[in-house]
Write an enzyme that holds these catalytic residues in place. Structure first.
Site, PDB file in Angstrom:
ATOM      1  N   ALA A   1      21.455 -36.125  17.605  1.00 20.86           N
ATOM      2  CA  ALA A   1      22.327 -37.091  16.933  1.00 20.86           C
ATOM      3  C   ALA A   1      21.959 -38.545  17.217  1.00 20.86           C
ATOM      4  O   ALA A   1      21.690 -39.331  16.295  1.00 20.86           O
ATOM      5  CB  ALA A   1      23.785 -36.829  17.330  1.00 20.86           C
TER       6      ALA A   1
ATOM      7  N   GLU B   1      10.623 -34.891  20.416  1.00 18.42           N
ATOM      8  CA  GLU B   1      11.675 -33.880  20.577  1.00 18.42           C
ATOM      9  C   GLU B   1      11.030 -32.635  21.175  1.00 18.42           C
ATOM     10  O   GLU B   1      10.112 -32.077  20.598  1.00 18.42           O
ATOM     11  CB  GLU B   1      12.325 -33.579  19.233  1.00 18.42           C
ATOM     12  CG  GLU B   1      13.174 -32.324  19.193  1.00 18.42           C
ATOM     13  CD  GLU B   1      14.290 -32.283  20.237  1.00 18.42           C
ATOM     14  OE1 GLU B   1      14.958 -33.309  20.445  1.00 18.42           O
ATOM     15  OE2 GLU B   1      14.465 -31.210  20.866  1.00 18.42           O
TER      16      GLU B   1
ATOM     17  N   SER C   1      18.336 -33.181  14.708  1.00 22.12           N
ATOM     18  CA  SER C   1      19.512 -33.491  13.892  1.00 22.12           C
ATOM     19  C   SER C   1      20.384 -32.263  13.664  1.00 22.12           C
ATOM     20  O   SER C   1      20.852 -32.014  12.572  1.00 22.12           O
ATOM     21  CB  SER C   1      19.035 -34.050  12.545  1.00 22.12           C
ATOM     22  OG  SER C   1      20.091 -34.303  11.682  1.00 22.12           O
TER      23      SER C   1
ATOM     24  N   CYS D   1      27.736 -28.499  17.626  1.00 18.14           N
ATOM     25  CA  CYS D   1      29.166 -28.203  17.509  1.00 18.14           C
ATOM     26  C   CYS D   1      29.428 -27.005  16.611  1.00 18.14           C
ATOM     27  O   CYS D   1      30.508 -26.423  16.638  1.00 18.14           O
ATOM     28  CB  CYS D   1      29.909 -29.396  16.907  1.00 18.14           C
ATOM     29  SG  CYS D   1      29.461 -30.965  17.617  1.00 18.14           S
TER      30      CYS D   1
ATOM     31  N   ASP E   1      24.691 -38.274  24.590  1.00 24.92           N
ATOM     32  CA  ASP E   1      25.286 -37.507  25.688  1.00 24.92           C
ATOM     33  C   ASP E   1      24.722 -37.849  27.061  1.00 24.92           C
ATOM     34  O   ASP E   1      25.308 -37.478  28.079  1.00 24.92           O
ATOM     35  CB  ASP E   1      25.093 -36.003  25.448  1.00 24.92           C
ATOM     36  CG  ASP E   1      25.942 -35.476  24.300  1.00 24.92           C
ATOM     37  OD1 ASP E   1      26.662 -36.284  23.673  1.00 24.92           O
ATOM     38  OD2 ASP E   1      25.887 -34.266  24.035  1.00 24.92           O
TER      39      ASP E   1
END
Lengths: 449, 449
Positions: A12, A34, A40, A44, A283
């Site tokens: 995100a 990554e 992306s 959740c 996060d």
């Protein structure tokens, strides 16, 4: 030669920053590292994927990797992991899935390494049939495992969002579930009233809820046989560890980037770390809490998206603060919606200099005469000194998820409880009583301040 | 002798004021004059009563008259109508249903006379089978009439809240409905985008929507035969007139109480009229609009309750401003929720000194991968000069009614569009995308400001 904005982490925060920077400054090279094959993605959504309501992991991806590469002209490198930051030379060492290593120079760097599943200090975590749900591939493994039909009983360690959503997912597959929470209640940031309602809802749906229960070990001989707790053993076939998350700060810490009081990466109002050219978002990073004005670590999807986007704008030439957070959150627990914002914990609030006063009221989701309504319970907390709204929690069968938002808005606007009492909120019989439950809570609380 | 607080009108504003004043100052005599037999009723529930979803008119009453008398010690006189105010002597003349007349002295007076159905300037309004829906007894008459089964076709004059809710009520009884709106769209305060979606929804549910159509007369010979319009006759068996409301200001006007620019009773921030001891609240009075700071007349239930309660507090010794309004409203139109707040009309905004910029975006009610989601369309209006949020409208199948509330809160807090972009609104996959539709609208609008 154009400047390079290097982003570590393609979820995100990272992809929001990369996209925004490229849009603001198309001439800039934007490179994203990554370590997985996923970018992306909506972690959740994993509980609903495991539950079987979503067919494919790919469905969770907001924007596929190729679209970032082709449409947005971002140099997105999946399977590439940043292993070290050299601040002196403004360079990052990268290891690839193919075993190669290289370095890449940056002009500006964003650390968006996310968070990992927190490992509780217990034995047996390495057994087969012990799962976490922080990453996409972990979700796939768990779904494949439950779909074999071999699990009749699953233990969940942790009564937070993921633990509760996964209890619903497993029950949806007719698996017996025991949920262990070491504190007195599930969902501690939601306050006692909402938590108790959720516990009842879990029990009503066949979940064996063991609060105030400390897990000591996962027993078994290679595979899982039981969860051992301070109040006895519970036989299970598998365990989901959902005990919270830990910010992924190793890369930053080893490079001498400062961590904050929460253990996440410290940042300023633009998401900058103690190194001018290095940002952190999502996060792995702290944000400023609207209630206390102090650093907080509340790793949630919107915060990551928003902070990433702001960093992208700043890097792209439009200095943009990442904003503050209210800690707003909502989840679905079977047929209940439960939502929160701000801070409800009296001890935490007193430590921050407030004199908190709290009320819990019960109102209704529809006008009293309109068919089909149900109860909404709201806890609202205000400061006796300033009158400010400090926090709220609510739970009900309908009309809760978005009813928390005016209170979140009030908290970020530093409104008083009296201000909230005078908000002109929407009303029609199918959607609530004339005095919205939020207004009623404010009226009652204001009478006590 | 204790002082008398006299209240004229026993609905939302009046009974809220009476109750609050008595609670604040129990020694005070509180007298309420209500010309009908109904008090504290929810006229907003009448469409659902006529539809048949609510059995009895009594169900709409929030608190029965006897409870006000017995539990709250309020001298509530139903069937008593105030016919004149003598400011010189601080006395009101009262006529009763039994044909008696008396005067009553007041120390403080609240005019809470409400609003009546606006009568359009057309012939035929006095025919049998022509109805309005502003009062309880009118609701009963209409329900009894439709339950005879004699109406196959009903015409509704006016495409506001009541017209649309009643279209749903009549269709629920399998009655053909033609809805006439003289303006280009139904629901003018909601803006064009939302209105068009509602018009489609009405048509999809079998309502013949005639916008831009002026009704010239109701034709028939004693009973109704057709609605005559500027584009032809439409045969109907009955007509509901829902062309808006008029504040009931005769009593005030004849006593020399000032009306404001809207035609409703002018009030100050405490709900006082130009006469120190006389207040006005509810559908008969003006309120200050949060966007313009100017007087506005937006007769809605919450406004009436809130202003009445504030006046009661002030009269009871705790001076309490009535607050401002944002004009927030929501209604259900068949399977759509449509909500609004602030001001959307560009002309009205320019006249108030703003430079309005508007965007309309489409987002989703759930995460893209979560089953069962649907579209939410939002129009958001901001001021190019100050950046302030000025108004919003939204429409969708779920998640709309309470999603307008953070924008209403933002308007009353004078937030900018950029502030809204940084609100920490709730997110979970069953309830919206990570960026709530409200945030997406703010992002897009902010890019245009």
């Amino acid at each position: 030669m154009s400047e390079t904005f290097l982003v570590v982490g393609g979820d995100a925060a990272g992809m929001s920053a990369a996209s925004k920077a490229k849009r603001e400054a198309p001439d800039r090279d934007v490179v994203v590292l990554e370590r997985s094959e996923w970018v992306s993605y909506g972690a959740c959504g994993l509980p609903y994927y495991v539950k079987g309501e979503i067919d494919s992991l790919e469905d969770l991806v907001a924007i596929p990797a190729d679209r970032f590469r082709e449409e947005r002209d971002i140099d997105l490198r999946t399977g590439h992991e940043a292993t070290a930051i050299d601040r002196e030379d403004s360079a990052v060492t990268v290891g690839t899935d193919d075993g190669e290593e290289y370095t890449i120079d940056y002009d500006e760097l964003l650390i968006a390494t996310g968070a990992g599943a927190l490992e509780p200090p217990i034995d047996g975590l390495d057994a087969t049939d012990v799962f976490t749900l922080q990453e996409m591939d972990a979700g796939r493994q768990l779904k494949e495992a439950v779909e074999t039909g071999e699990y009749d009983r699953i233990g969940i360690i942790g009564g937070g969002y993921i633990g509760i959503e996964m209890a619903e997912a497993f029950r949806g597959r007719d698996i017996d579930v025991t949920l262990f929470e070491m504190r007195q209640h599930v969902l501690p940031p939601f306050g006692t009233s909402s938590a108790e309602t959720v516990e009842d809802e879990l029990e009503d749906n066949g979940v064996d809820v063991r609060t105030g229960t400390r897990v000591e070990a996962i027993d078994g001989d290679g595979s899982v046989e039981a969860v051992r707790t301070d109040s006895g053993d519970v036989p299970v076939d598998a365990v989901l560890v959902a005990a919270g998350v830990d910010p992924n700060v190793e890369l930053a810490e080893e490079a001498g980037i400062d961590l904050g009081p929460t253990g996440a990466i410290a940042t300023d109002e633009y998401g900058r770390t103690n190194e001018e050219a290095i940002y952190a978002a999502g996060d792995c990073a702290e944000m400023t809490h609207a209630v206390t004005g102090e650093p907080a670590h509340v790793p949630l999807a919107l915060t990551a998206n928003r902070a990433g986007r702001a960093v992208g704008a700043t890097v792209g030439g439009d200095p943009t603060p990442v904003g503050d957070i209210a800690g707003t959150a909502v989840l679905k627990a079977f047929d209940r919606e439960v939502a929160r914002t701000g801070i409800l914990d009296a001890e935490e609030l007193r430590a921050a200099g407030f004199d908190p006063v709290s009320v819990t009221i019960t109102s209704a989701s529809r006008a009293h005469y309109y068919p089909g309504g149900s109860e909404i319970e709201i806890t609202l907390v205000g400061d006796a000194d300033s009158g400010r709204v400090l926090g709220a929690s609510m739970v009900g069968r309908e009309g809760v998820a978005k009813r928390i938002d005016p209170i979140a808005t009030a908290i970020q606007s530093a409104l008083t409880v009296e201000d909230v009492e005078y908000l002109d909120l929407s009303y029609a019989p199918p959607f609530g009583p004339t005095w919205d439950p939020v207004l009623t809570a404010a009226k009652v609380l204001n009478g006590k301040l």
